[in-house]
Design a protein around this motif. Structure first.
Motif, PDB file in Angstrom:
ATOM      1  N   GLN A   1       3.144   1.653 -55.041  1.00 18.16           N
ATOM      2  CA  GLN A   1       2.947   2.401 -56.280  1.00 18.16           C
ATOM      3  C   GLN A   1       3.285   3.871 -56.074  1.00 18.16           C
ATOM      4  N   ARG A   2       3.013   4.398 -54.884  1.00 22.96           N
ATOM      5  CA  ARG A   2       3.401   5.773 -54.575  1.00 22.96           C
ATOM      6  C   ARG A   2       4.922   5.922 -54.588  1.00 22.96           C
ATOM      7  N   VAL A   3       5.627   4.896 -54.099  1.00 19.35           N
ATOM      8  CA  VAL A   3       7.088   4.916 -54.157  1.00 19.35           C
ATOM      9  C   VAL A   3       7.546   4.956 -55.613  1.00 19.35           C
TER      10      VAL A   3
ATOM     11  N   LEU B   1       9.380  10.834 -60.350  1.00 20.83           N
ATOM     12  CA  LEU B   1       9.407  12.292 -60.217  1.00 20.83           C
ATOM     13  C   LEU B   1      10.767  12.827 -59.790  1.00 20.83           C
ATOM     14  N   ALA B   2      11.629  11.954 -59.275  1.00 15.66           N
ATOM     15  CA  ALA B   2      12.895  12.396 -58.680  1.00 15.66           C
ATOM     16  C   ALA B   2      13.717  13.314 -59.587  1.00 15.66           C
TER      17      ALA B   2
ATOM     18  N   VAL C   1       4.167  12.476 -52.239  1.00 16.52           N
ATOM     19  CA  VAL C   1       3.279  11.398 -52.715  1.00 16.52           C
ATOM     20  C   VAL C   1       2.483  10.777 -51.574  1.00 16.52           C
ATOM     21  N   GLY C   2       2.490  11.423 -50.412  1.00 15.88           N
ATOM     22  CA  GLY C   2       1.631  10.981 -49.322  1.00 15.88           C
ATOM     23  C   GLY C   2       2.209   9.923 -48.419  1.00 15.88           C
ATOM     24  N   LEU C   3       3.533   9.798 -48.364  1.00 17.73           N
ATOM     25  CA  LEU C   3       4.188   8.835 -47.482  1.00 17.73           C
ATOM     26  C   LEU C   3       5.006   9.568 -46.422  1.00 17.73           C
ATOM     27  N   ASP C   4       5.280   8.858 -45.352  1.00 16.39           N
ATOM     28  CA  ASP C   4       6.079   9.421 -44.267  1.00 16.39           C
ATOM     29  C   ASP C   4       7.525   9.583 -44.736  1.00 16.39           C
ATOM     30  N   PRO C   5       8.097  10.789 -44.637  1.00 14.22           N
ATOM     31  CA  PRO C   5       9.504  10.969 -45.039  1.00 14.22           C
ATOM     32  C   PRO C   5      10.462  10.041 -44.300  1.00 14.22           C
TER      33      PRO C   5
ATOM     34  N   LEU D   1      10.098  14.117 -51.702  1.00 12.29           N
ATOM     35  CA  LEU D   1       9.284  13.348 -52.648  1.00 12.29           C
ATOM     36  C   LEU D   1       8.368  12.372 -51.928  1.00 12.29           C
ATOM     37  N   LEU D   2       8.874  11.690 -50.910  1.00 12.01           N
ATOM     38  CA  LEU D   2       8.043  10.766 -50.135  1.00 12.01           C
ATOM     39  C   LEU D   2       6.850  11.502 -49.537  1.00 12.01           C
TER      40      LEU D   2
END
Length: 539
Positions: free
Chosen positions: A438-440, A446-447, A418-422, A414-415
């Motif tokens: 906000q992405r978090v 979505l989880a 949404v464009g974040l580093d896993p 999921l990270l």
């Protein structure tokens, strides 16, 4: 003569275990008496840091300040504490973004204004200070100012609190007003009123204005000069019309390209279709949520308040319904009812054909994973003492996923989605920017693999480029996952950019509802026309 002169300003902050963070670097600008300067840029560009330096607000914070800052002849960087007290309030005053954090919640607003007045007019009596407080509250448009002066901040609306903060700032007739994002959290009509008030005060008093904003439309109509910042440095500056009409720098052009425009139609998406204006008429795609005559009352008896009054709408798979209206219109309350964070006081709420409006918590659990919400402020909705990975994992654990390995893998996926580093799993909310937080929040929603996501002002506090990124992310996820979205916002341009249909609310009721292009191009209700006319435009 120059009212503000900034030369070679640099501001850096200490960093634990690392080199200092340079927030502003070698910045220079000037402002003439009565002039208005807009400072724009993305979050982290240094614009607020530069504004705070005009009043010496970095003094005592551990920040290192170099360069020269002069305001009305006062050398702010070299001033002693006594001179700084003279500058703050008497020569220059500041209006902050969040009036709730700037006002004492336990003290009457009028008393707070009177206290500021007496600090700078030591010979003034308490009575004279109170009279001055009422006078400036009346001047900024607070109705029944003598009575409201005795009210505490929580008894004012958001727009009224901002007016009260402006009243406090102008009580001592400063020569310079510094306004840091003064309209960010306000709906378009209240925003227009506040900006109009600032223009009137400038015309009446001749004070100068430094307006810090990420909204280029706000800057376009309210300043004479524009300073564009990025990474602590000045990228471009000049007369506002020249900068906005013919920007020289690619960064300025990118900012302008990211601005949502209320007059531009949404680009059609694969899931969108031409939908009828009536929510009860059948359209393509199965109906997920059907609300009929929803009501929500708070309180009892004579003190009861009806927040939502008889609202009906249908939300179909793969579509986005935008909900707009002023603060207090009932749009957030409606959104919370749609995902059953609030139990309706009346009406019917069906999900996939089954009545859920009256279900108890135990019966509702089977629907919980499919109805999710993205909140306006990720700072307050994320636990600061838990890693973002653990916060995203919460709904997975609540849904009964037993394997910790499976949960961690899902969160990392999921990270990344949404464009974040896993690998950010173990980082904490304060380590992220506003857009990243906000992405978090989106990843957490979505989880549990929802079918419906209600987004409540998800981009209102973000700069235009970050806002565009989050909006694009939501659209991409909607197409990939077939999500139905309810997008609640006071920014009408953003709502048009994302919505298939639009609902206009006021006083808890729906005044207008239809396909987005029809509502924006041919509004039927005078209230809708008023909202659209109040939207600030870049050009």
């Amino acid at each position: 003569m120059t009212l503000v002169s900034v030369e070679g300003l640099s501001v850096s902050f200490p960093s634990a275990g690392g080199p200092p963070v340079r927030a502003v670097e070698d910045l220079s600008f000037a402002l003439a008496p009565g002039g208005a300067l807009g400072i724009v840029g993305e979050s982290g560009s240094g614009k607020s840091t530069a504004a705070y330096a005009l009043l010496g607000l970095h003094r005592g914070t551990g920040a290192r300040v170099a360069g020269t800052v002069r305001v009305a002849g006062h050398d702010v960087t070299a001033a002693d504490e006594a001179e700084l007290r003279t500058v703050r309030g008497g020569v220059a005053a500041m209006v902050f973004q969040d009036p709730l954090s700037s006002l004492d919640p336990y003290q009457a607003v009028g008393d707070q204004i009177a206290e500021v007045y007496r600090v700078h007019h030591r010979g003034a009596s308490r009575r004279a200070a109170r009279e001055r407080a009422v006078e400036v509250l009346d001047r900024v448009g607070i109705p029944d100012a003598a009575r409201r002066a005795r009210s505490r901040p929580h008894e004012f609306s958001g727009g009224q609190r901002q007016r009260a903060l402006i009243a406090m700032a102008v009580a001592c007739e400063p020569r310079l007003l510094v306004a840091d994002e003064p309209t960010t959290a306000l709906d378009v009509t209240v925003q227009a009123q506040i900006l109009g008030l600032l223009r009137e005060l400038r015309e009446e008093t001749g004070m100068g204005l430094v307006l810090v904003t990420h909204d280029l439309g706000v800057a376009a109509g309210n300043v004479d000069e524009l300073l564009v910042m990025r990474g602590g440095r000045a990228v471009e500056s000049g007369p506002v019309r020249e900068v906005l009409r013919a920007p020289r720098e690619p960064y300025t052009r990118d900012l302008l390209a990211a601005v949502p425009r209320v007059e531009v139609r949404r680009e059609p998406s694969p899931s969108s279709s031409s939908l009828p204006s009536s929510p009860s008429v059948s359209a393509e795609g199965p109906a997920l949520i059907e609300a009929t005559g929803l009501r929500q009352e708070f309180g009892r008896g004579r003190r009861s308040v009806t927040a939502v009054d008889g609202v009906s709408l249908t939300l179909r798979a793969g579509e986005t319904v935008g909900v707009v209206g002023e603060s207090g219109s009932g749009k957030t309350t409606l959104g919370r009812m749609l995902v059953r964070l609030l139990r309706p006081s009346g009406g019917e709420l069906r999900y996939r054909g089954r009545e859920i409006g009256t279900l108890g918590e135990r019966e509702l659990r089977s629907f919980r994973s499919e109805l999710q919400m993205v909140f306006q402020d990720p700072v307050s909705s994320l636990n600061p003492r838990r890693s973002v990975g653990e916060s995203i994992a919460d709904p997975l654990r609540a849904a009964g996923r037993t394997s910790e390995k499976e949960i961690v893998a899902r969160v990392r996926d999921l990270l990344e989605r949404v464009g974040l580093d896993p690998d950010a799993y173990h980082r904490y909310p304060h380590e992220f920017s506003g857009g990243q937080r906000q992405r978090v929040g989106i990843a957490r929603a979505l989880a549990p693999s929802p079918k419906v996501v209600v987004c409540d002002e998800p981009v209102s506090a973000l700069d235009v480029t970050t806002q565009a990124q989050v909006v694009a992310l939501l659209g991409e996820l909607q197409r990939e996952l077939g999500l139905a979205l309810v997008f609640i916002a006071h920014d009408l341009a953003v709502v048009r950019q994302v919505s298939d249909r639009v609902v206009v609310m006021r006083g808890g009721r729906v005044l207008e509802h239809g396909p987005a292009d029809a509502v924006y191009e041919r509004p039927e209700h005078p209230y809708t026309r008023g909202l659209l006319e109040a939207v600030p435009r870049v050009g």
